[in-house]
Scaffold this motif. Structure first.
Motif, PDB file in Angstrom:
ATOM      1  N   GLN A 106      -9.313   5.442  -0.913  1.00  8.85           N
ATOM      2  CA  GLN A 106      -9.475   4.133  -0.287  1.00  8.85           C
ATOM      3  C   GLN A 106      -8.831   4.110   1.100  1.00  8.85           C
ATOM      4  O   GLN A 106      -7.643   4.384   1.254  1.00  8.85           O
ATOM      5  CB  GLN A 106      -8.868   3.053  -1.181  1.00  8.85           C
TER       6      GLN A 106
ATOM      7  N   TYR B  85       0.810  -1.223   0.000  1.00 12.36           N
ATOM      8  CA  TYR B  85       0.000   0.000   0.000  1.00 12.36           C
ATOM      9  C   TYR B  85       0.849   1.282   0.000  1.00 12.36           C
ATOM     10  O   TYR B  85       0.567   2.208  -0.787  1.00 12.36           O
ATOM     11  CB  TYR B  85      -0.945  -0.009   1.204  1.00 12.36           C
TER      12      TYR B  85
ATOM     13  N   TYR C 297     -16.596  -1.512  -2.288  1.00 10.06           N
ATOM     14  CA  TYR C 297     -16.025  -0.289  -1.707  1.00 10.06           C
ATOM     15  C   TYR C 297     -14.763   0.145  -2.444  1.00 10.06           C
ATOM     16  O   TYR C 297     -14.620   1.320  -2.830  1.00 10.06           O
ATOM     17  CB  TYR C 297     -15.712  -0.514  -0.224  1.00 10.06           C
ATOM     18  N   PHE C 298     -13.832  -0.790  -2.668  1.00  8.47           N
ATOM     19  CA  PHE C 298     -12.568  -0.415  -3.293  1.00  8.47           C
ATOM     20  C   PHE C 298     -12.700  -0.169  -4.799  1.00  8.47           C
ATOM     21  O   PHE C 298     -11.827   0.460  -5.406  1.00  8.47           O
ATOM     22  CB  PHE C 298     -11.505  -1.492  -3.018  1.00  8.47           C
TER      23      PHE C 298
ATOM     24  N   THR D 118     -15.023   3.719  -4.511  1.00 13.19           N
ATOM     25  CA  THR D 118     -14.448   4.908  -3.870  1.00 13.19           C
ATOM     26  C   THR D 118     -13.065   5.219  -4.433  1.00 13.19           C
ATOM     27  O   THR D 118     -12.280   4.314  -4.737  1.00 13.19           O
ATOM     28  CB  THR D 118     -14.340   4.703  -2.350  1.00 13.19           C
TER      29      THR D 118
END
Length: 632
Positions: A344, A275, A337-338, A341
């Protein structure tokens, strides 16, 4: 290399204890309980159960207290308010000891695991409950992850070193350190050393982590060249399988669910690990990989829902199927969701999973209540089908008319309900007070074919409860291992037996020179040399037992004899072994004794206890027997 002094180690431990006093106390309580449990193994079921429960609560208390400490530090809470928060967390954890009782309900092991998982996830975000601080959140959990791996490595090395030293003392000085010494050593290393080492590495400057942009090169290599390729292999296989079932138009196999979850775990873990570096110029491909991962997950989730739904429709809901569906729903939520949006927030992953986990533990919507009601409905349907359900109660079935499929299905369902939810979960369908029945059964001690008054293991108690229910409902001839729900209906056959030819633990052996044991399925092969005699026992587990003495061979095939014994008329001549078991019989001493002669030896096979089943042929489940050898 500079090694730390004993003084520095002591000071470091003292600092850790001052920072995390409740956590260390819980670790000490769990370690002591573990030590006592090791010493009580097979001696006292009730106290051993309390020790196991204490270990569980110690684990949960440590995690909940650590979460409270981290939350306090992140909010700047000090003094009496911090102590009150910690104390509240500790009390909540301690109260769980009166709720969790795996000795009575096997499902409480799962409840403990779910609590532990939820509290582990709580530790991950307890210090980051406000908006933002994503970089600090990632650095904090990266540090905990690496610290955990390091503590596991150090603990393993320390245990192996000390265990080798103890073994050397046994060898060199004839000390008598037994297995429990090594078990206790492991308990203290894992319980105290590993815990203190881990806690000493928990970051103290929570807010400073937002400015830490360091990234371990090894972590990038591991993710880029191990996790991501693994996830890619998984998705290629799964997509190919999905195309196959669409072309052949067949239902998916149950194992595909585990593969899909494996792909999801590998994929999400790899995305979390990379990430912080996803925005770097050389890593732009990670954004493409992230979106493709979630897009490819959507058809696989459809396959997962289909596989789980098919089995729920056929066999009802169990805890594992409930969790499978719940995880599929959670993965669908995370995927949407990912994909939708732009900003994130990876904190959503542990927060949402922790809430979902807690949701599944207690209450009418929990995995355990839903699965209990579902399996009770399955049981009732079997009895209704066989006209054995009247006025809301289960009545004995006709064991001659009921099919083997239905009989085995009923016993398998009973076994599941008793193991997971205790015998009392069936109370609505019995007139008897099942709580009192359980208490009376717990006072019976089964040791081989012996019945004694005293303590019994959890497994023995569950077995006694199942046997009571089988006898009470006329299901004695059937077994939970007799087949699955897909077998074709067939007339019932008595297919499970236990024969014994003794009623105590005392053996009288006269006029023989040697005795060789046979245990388990009897399929083991072993060789010995005693007094110049080369002894070799050979078993293939199918009822044929062979003994070689100086290359002189004797072989006993007991299957035809067992087949003749289970004739309905012959078997009724023998009394049952105990009132709770309808398929166990005590035979006269001479009924399970077989003798053969060789040139130099007389060999007798004496079967002490044997369990077997028969559907089409005799299958040996376990045997305890002896070869009695006499020189000529």
């Amino acid at each position: 290399m500079k090694f730390p002094s004993v003084k520095n180690l002591a000071q470091g431990a003292l600092i850790t204890i001052k920072r995390f006093p409740f956590e260390v106390l819980f670790a000490l309580a769990g370690t002591i309980a573990g030590t006592v449990k090791i010493e009580l193994t097979l001696l006292n079921r009730v106290n051993e159960s309390w020790c196991a429960r204490t270990i569980m609560i110690a684990n949960l208390g440590l995690l909940l207290s650590l979460s409270a400490s981290l939350y306090s530090e992140s909010k700047g809470i000090t003094g009496s308010k911090k102590m009150l928060l910690r104390l509240t967390a500790a009390v909540l954890a301690i109260l769980l000891i009166f709720i969790i009782n795996p000795g009575e309900r096997e499902s409480d092991y799962i409840r403990f695991f779910l609590f532990s998982l939820s509290f582990h996830l709580l530790v991950a975000f307890a210090a980051f409950t406000v908006k933002g601080h994503i970089q600090g959140f990632w650095q904090f959990n990266k540090t905990l992850f690496l610290r955990f791996l390091t503590s596991a490595l150090y603990s393993a090395v320390l245990f192996l070193g000390l265990a080798a030293a103890i073994g050397a003392m046994n060898f060199l000085f004839n000390f008598k350190f037994e297995w429990d010494t090594f078990a206790i050593l492991w308990a203290w290393i894992v319980g105290m050393f590993s815990t203190l080492f881990f806690l000493s590495g928990v970051p103290a400057d929570i807010h400073g982590l937002d400015e830490d942009f360091s990234y371990p090169k090894g972590l990038k290599v591991f993710t880029q060249y191990v996790l991501i390729p693994l996830a890619t292999v998984y998705v290629a296989i799964l997509l190919a399988y999905e195309i196959k079932i669409l072309v052949q138009w067949q239902l998916p196999k149950g194992m595909v669910s585990h593969l899909i979850l494996g792909y999801a775990v590998f994929g999400i873990l790899s995305l979390l690990l990379v990430y912080p570096i996803r925005e770097q110029e050389e890593n732009k491909w990670l954004k493409t990989y992230t979106r493709s991962f979630y897009f490819l997950l959507i058809p696989l989730l459809g396959l997962l829902f289909t596989a789980a739904g098919t089995r729920v429709f056929r066999y009802g809901i169990t805890e594992m199927r409930y969790f499978l569906i719940l995880l599929a729903c959670w993965l669908l939520f995370i995927t949407i969701y990912f994909l939708v949006t732009k900003k994130q927030n990876i904190k959503l992953i542990p927060i949402s999973l922790s809430i979902v986990t807690l949701f599944s533990i207690y209450g009418p919507q929990s995995a355990f209540r839903v699965s209990m009601f579902s399996q009770r409905r399955v049981l009732v349907e079997v009895f209704k089908k066989n006209n054995a359900f009247k006025d809301g109660r289960l009545t004995p079935v006709d064991s001659v008319k009921i099919s083997r499929k239905d009989g085995n299905k009923a016993v398998a369902t009973l076994d599941y309900l008793i193991a997971k939810h205790d015998l009392t979960s069936l109370q609505p369908y019995f007139k008897e007070d099942l709580g009192k029945v359980s208490d009376s059964l717990s006072k019976i001690k089964y040791t081989g074919s012996v019945i004694r008054i005293g303590s019994m293991s959890d497994y023995e108690l569950r077995y006694a409860k199942l046997e009571w229910a089988k006898k009470r409902l006329g299901l004695g001839p059937f077994s939970q291992y007799g087949g699955d729900e897909d077998e074709v209906d067939a007339p019932a056959k008595i297919n499970g037996y236990t024969f014994a030819n003794r009623i105590d633990d005392v053996h009288t052996v006269r006029n023989y020179d040697y005795m060789v044991d046979i245990y388990g399925t009897g399929s083991d092969t072993a060789a010995y040399t005693v007094d110049g005699i080369a002894i070799k026992k050979i078993g293939n587990g199918d009822g044929i037992y062979t003994l070689q003495l100086n290359n002189q061979t004797t072989s006993f095939n007991i299957r035809p004899y067992l087949d003749s014994l289970i004739d309905a008329k012959a078997i009724k001549a023998y009394s049952t072994l105990n009132k709770q078991s309808s398929d166990a019989y005590v035979l006269p001493d001479d009924k399970l004794v077989f003798t053969k002669e060789t040139k130099d030896f007389g060999v007798t096979l004496k079967v002490d206890r044997i369990g077997f089943s028969k559907i089409k042929t005799i299958q040996i489940n376990y045997i305890h027997a002896y070869y009695l050898i006499k020189r000529k």
